[in-house]
Write a protein that holds these residues in place. Structure first.
Motif, short mmCIF file in Angstrom:
data_model
loop_
_atom_site.label_atom_id
_atom_site.label_comp_id
_atom_site.label_asym_id
_atom_site.label_seq_id
_atom_site.Cartn_x
_atom_site.Cartn_y
_atom_site.Cartn_z
N LYS A 187 0.77 -1.24 -0.01
CA LYS A 187 0.17 -0.14 0.09
C LYS A 187 1.05 1.44 0.12
O LYS A 187 0.58 2.25 -0.36
CB LYS A 187 -1.02 0.05 1.30
CG LYS A 187 -2.29 -1.02 0.92
CD LYS A 187 -3.01 -1.15 2.06
CE LYS A 187 -4.31 -2.09 1.94
NZ LYS A 187 -5.07 -2.23 3.12
N GLU A 236 -6.31 -9.56 -3.78
CA GLU A 236 -7.58 -9.60 -2.89
C GLU A 236 -7.09 -9.47 -1.35
O GLU A 236 -7.87 -9.12 -0.69
CB GLU A 236 -8.27 -11.04 -3.50
CG GLU A 236 -9.06 -10.75 -4.69
CD GLU A 236 -9.45 -12.01 -5.45
OE1 GLU A 236 -9.33 -13.06 -4.73
OE2 GLU A 236 -9.88 -12.00 -6.56
N GLY A 273 -6.42 -6.37 0.41
CA GLY A 273 -7.47 -5.54 0.15
C GLY A 273 -7.06 -4.28 -0.91
O GLY A 273 -7.56 -3.24 -0.88
N TRP A 309 -8.07 -3.94 -4.05
CA TRP A 309 -9.11 -3.16 -4.89
C TRP A 309 -9.89 -2.24 -3.93
O TRP A 309 -10.12 -1.17 -4.44
CB TRP A 309 -10.25 -4.43 -5.21
CG TRP A 309 -9.35 -5.41 -6.10
CD1 TRP A 309 -8.96 -6.58 -5.49
CD2 TRP A 309 -9.23 -5.43 -7.61
NE1 TRP A 309 -8.45 -7.50 -6.55
CE2 TRP A 309 -8.43 -6.71 -7.74
CE3 TRP A 309 -9.59 -4.84 -8.57
CZ2 TRP A 309 -8.13 -7.19 -9.10
CZ3 TRP A 309 -9.23 -4.89 -10.01
CH2 TRP A 309 -8.48 -5.86 -10.19
N ASP A 310 -10.07 -2.50 -2.71
CA ASP A 310 -10.91 -1.27 -1.92
C ASP A 310 -9.76 -0.11 -1.80
O ASP A 310 -10.16 1.15 -1.68
CB ASP A 310 -11.03 -2.07 -0.57
CG ASP A 310 -12.50 -2.77 -0.75
OD1 ASP A 310 -13.11 -2.73 -1.82
OD2 ASP A 310 -12.57 -3.70 0.15
N PHE A 311 -8.46 -0.57 -1.56
CA PHE A 311 -7.39 0.47 -1.38
C PHE A 311 -7.51 1.59 -2.56
O PHE A 311 -7.55 2.87 -2.45
CB PHE A 311 -6.12 -0.26 -1.27
CG PHE A 311 -4.98 0.79 -1.30
CD1 PHE A 311 -4.73 1.54 -0.01
CD2 PHE A 311 -4.07 0.93 -2.59
CE1 PHE A 311 -3.59 2.30 -0.05
CE2 PHE A 311 -3.14 1.87 -2.43
CZ PHE A 311 -2.80 2.55 -1.24
N ARG A 354 -9.94 2.11 -4.43
CA ARG A 354 -11.18 2.95 -4.45
C ARG A 354 -11.01 4.04 -3.52
O ARG A 354 -11.46 5.31 -3.79
CB ARG A 354 -12.41 1.97 -4.31
CG ARG A 354 -12.66 0.90 -5.16
CD ARG A 354 -13.91 0.29 -4.73
NE ARG A 354 -14.23 -0.96 -5.72
CZ ARG A 354 -14.15 -2.24 -5.46
NH1 ARG A 354 -13.51 -2.60 -4.32
NH2 ARG A 354 -14.57 -3.07 -6.34
N GLU A 355 -10.61 3.87 -2.31
CA GLU A 355 -10.32 4.73 -1.30
C GLU A 355 -9.37 5.85 -1.84
O GLU A 355 -9.71 7.01 -1.48
CB GLU A 355 -9.70 4.15 -0.08
CG GLU A 355 -10.67 3.07 0.58
CD GLU A 355 -9.85 2.19 1.47
OE1 GLU A 355 -8.59 2.55 1.87
OE2 GLU A 355 -10.43 1.25 1.98
N LYS A 404 -11.25 8.17 -3.95
CA LYS A 404 -12.34 9.21 -3.25
C LYS A 404 -11.28 10.35 -2.66
O LYS A 404 -11.72 11.48 -2.62
CB LYS A 404 -12.80 8.24 -2.10
CG LYS A 404 -14.00 7.77 -2.54
CD LYS A 404 -14.91 7.34 -1.45
CE LYS A 404 -15.79 6.04 -1.83
NZ LYS A 404 -15.64 4.85 -0.94
N TYR A 455 -15.06 -6.87 -10.22
CA TYR A 455 -14.66 -5.49 -10.06
C TYR A 455 -15.01 -4.82 -11.30
O TYR A 455 -14.34 -4.28 -11.91
CB TYR A 455 -13.05 -5.83 -9.77
CG TYR A 455 -12.60 -6.49 -8.79
CD1 TYR A 455 -12.86 -6.28 -7.46
CD2 TYR A 455 -11.83 -7.75 -9.07
CE1 TYR A 455 -12.37 -7.21 -6.60
CE2 TYR A 455 -11.40 -8.66 -8.15
CZ TYR A 455 -11.98 -8.43 -6.83
OH TYR A 455 -11.30 -9.24 -5.79
#
Ligand code: SF4
Ligand code: SF4
Length: 376
Positions: free
Chosen positions: A96, A128, A131, A133-135, A137-138, A141, A166
């Motif tokens: 990350k 996966e 995390g 894919w969520d990272f 997206r965040e 934002k 996804y």
């Protein structure tokens, strides 16, 4: 989510994976030459630059800062970089942290196109499990990323599965070129069709197949030269993919000013292939289908983990030069050049690390045996 990048982006993208090196020190990027390349590229109206956290150990991102980002209006270009969760085996926190490092190295403030890097069968669970894919997206934002997607080296079935799961990925990066269009391992055509079925636009990588289509087999050279005597062989390969629907841009990993000038000569005012030119590409595809080259793209993913430090892509290139041209002296020279300072093909201990890392699923161990028989 459907996007509309393809209508607004020039079809030539500058891949920063194989930047020129200084003549006196082949380990360092020739940033002054890169500056000239960048300026020519932008002057021609092209805007898309593509690097990655792992390219050249971070030197590619640093060169992008020096040659592009520090010298040009941030709104006048877009930059793509990538998060790699498997090369070097980072843990979740270090994977990350790559975005923060990429932002620092490039000084870009935000990344226009951020990609999860080189998704393939043996690494998709890491993305996966961490995390990621969520990272992404965040981070979108938060405004650190404008758009996100992933680059991909596996089967059409896996691409279908990922784009179903996804479905908010905004684009995909695929390996497409005329030699691999029907290739069973790479399956360019089927992957392209899956992406389009999901309404995704595509960034194309390896349009010249790691440089191989810049000097295609003699029969193909003859075919193309007869039709367009002044056109480079690379121009056929790049125009072929740029002519397809839904292509955001075609990445060319340009390594010197001459390549940049050649690419711009036909991509500045890009004209899709004519019906006659498409026929000649189909003929070239038939010639390749009948020959026996190893589909290595020189991505080098296999190299860092080799316990005996074999320059695997260079060795394979020598094997290919032998298989296609049957010119032993030339293939010997290629082999000698490729193995300078590295292990030899005969040193291979068949550990299999490289085969697990190879996005093209190549039988590297048996290729090392073949090379050892030919060259050692
Ligand atoms: S199988 Fe051979 S070439 Fe591949 S990583 Fe192991 S020693 Fe290196
Ligand atoms: S052998 Fe595979 S991993 Fe290695 S450079 Fe070639 S395509 Fe890439």
């Amino acid at each position: 989510m459907n996007t509309n990048f393809a209508d607004t982006t020039k079809k030539l993208g500058f891949g920063l994976m194989r930047l020129p090196k200084l003549p006196e020190d082949k380990t360092k990027i020739d940033v002054e030459q890169v500056k000239e390349m960048v300026d020519l590229f932008l002057d021609a109206g092209c805007t898309y630059f593509d690097t990655a956290y792992v390219y050249d150990g971070g030197a590619s991102e640093a060169a992008a800062k020096e040659a592009l980002i520090d010298r040009h209006d941030r709104e006048s270009f877009t930059i793509a970089t990538k998060l790699n969760a498997w090369l070097g085996k980072p843990d979740e926190a270090s994977a990350k942290k790559q975005l923060e490092t990429s932002l620092e190295r490039t000084g870009a403030r935000y990344i226009d196109f951020y990609l999860l890097h080189a998704l393939q069968l043996n690494n998709k669970t890491i993305y996966e499990d961490y995390g990621l894919w969520d990272f992404v997206r965040e981070q979108k934002k938060k405004g650190l990323i404008k758009h996100w997607g992933f680059s991909f080296h596996a089967t059409p079935e896996m691409l279908d599965e990922l784009l179903t799961k996804y479905d908010d990925a905004e684009f995909v990066q695929l390996q497409i070129n005329y030699a691999d269009w029907e290739n069973e391992n790479i399956a360019s055509r089927r992957c392209y069709e899956v992406a389009r079925k999901h309404g995704k636009e595509i960034v194309v990588m390896e349009p010249v197949k790691g440089g191989m289509l810049a000097t295609p087999p003699p029969k193909i050279q003859e075919l193309f030269k007869k039709e367009l005597p002044d056109a480079s062989f690379a121009s056929w390969a790049i125009r072929y993919v740029a002519s397809m629907e839904g292509i955001i841009t075609v990445l060319s990993g340009m390594s010197d000013l001459e390549q940049m000038k050649d690419n711009l000569s036909y991509m500045k005012d890009f004209q899709p292939l004519t019906a006659r030119e498409q026929e000649l590409i189909a003929e070239a595809q038939r010639i390749i289908a009948e020959s026996d080259t190893v589909p290595c793209t020189a991505c080098e993913y296999c190299k860092p983990g080799c316990p005996v430090n074999i320059a695997i892509p260079g060795v394979i290139r020598a094997v290919n030069e032998w298989r296609v041209y049957q010119n032993k002296a030339q293939a010997d020279r290629r082999y000698m050049f490729s193995t300078q300072g590295s292990g030899l093909a005969k040193d291979c201990i068949a550990c299999g690390q490289c085969e697990g890392a190879c996005p093209q699923s190549l039988p590297i161990i048996s290729l090392m045996r073949e090379a050892a028989g030919l060259f050692d």
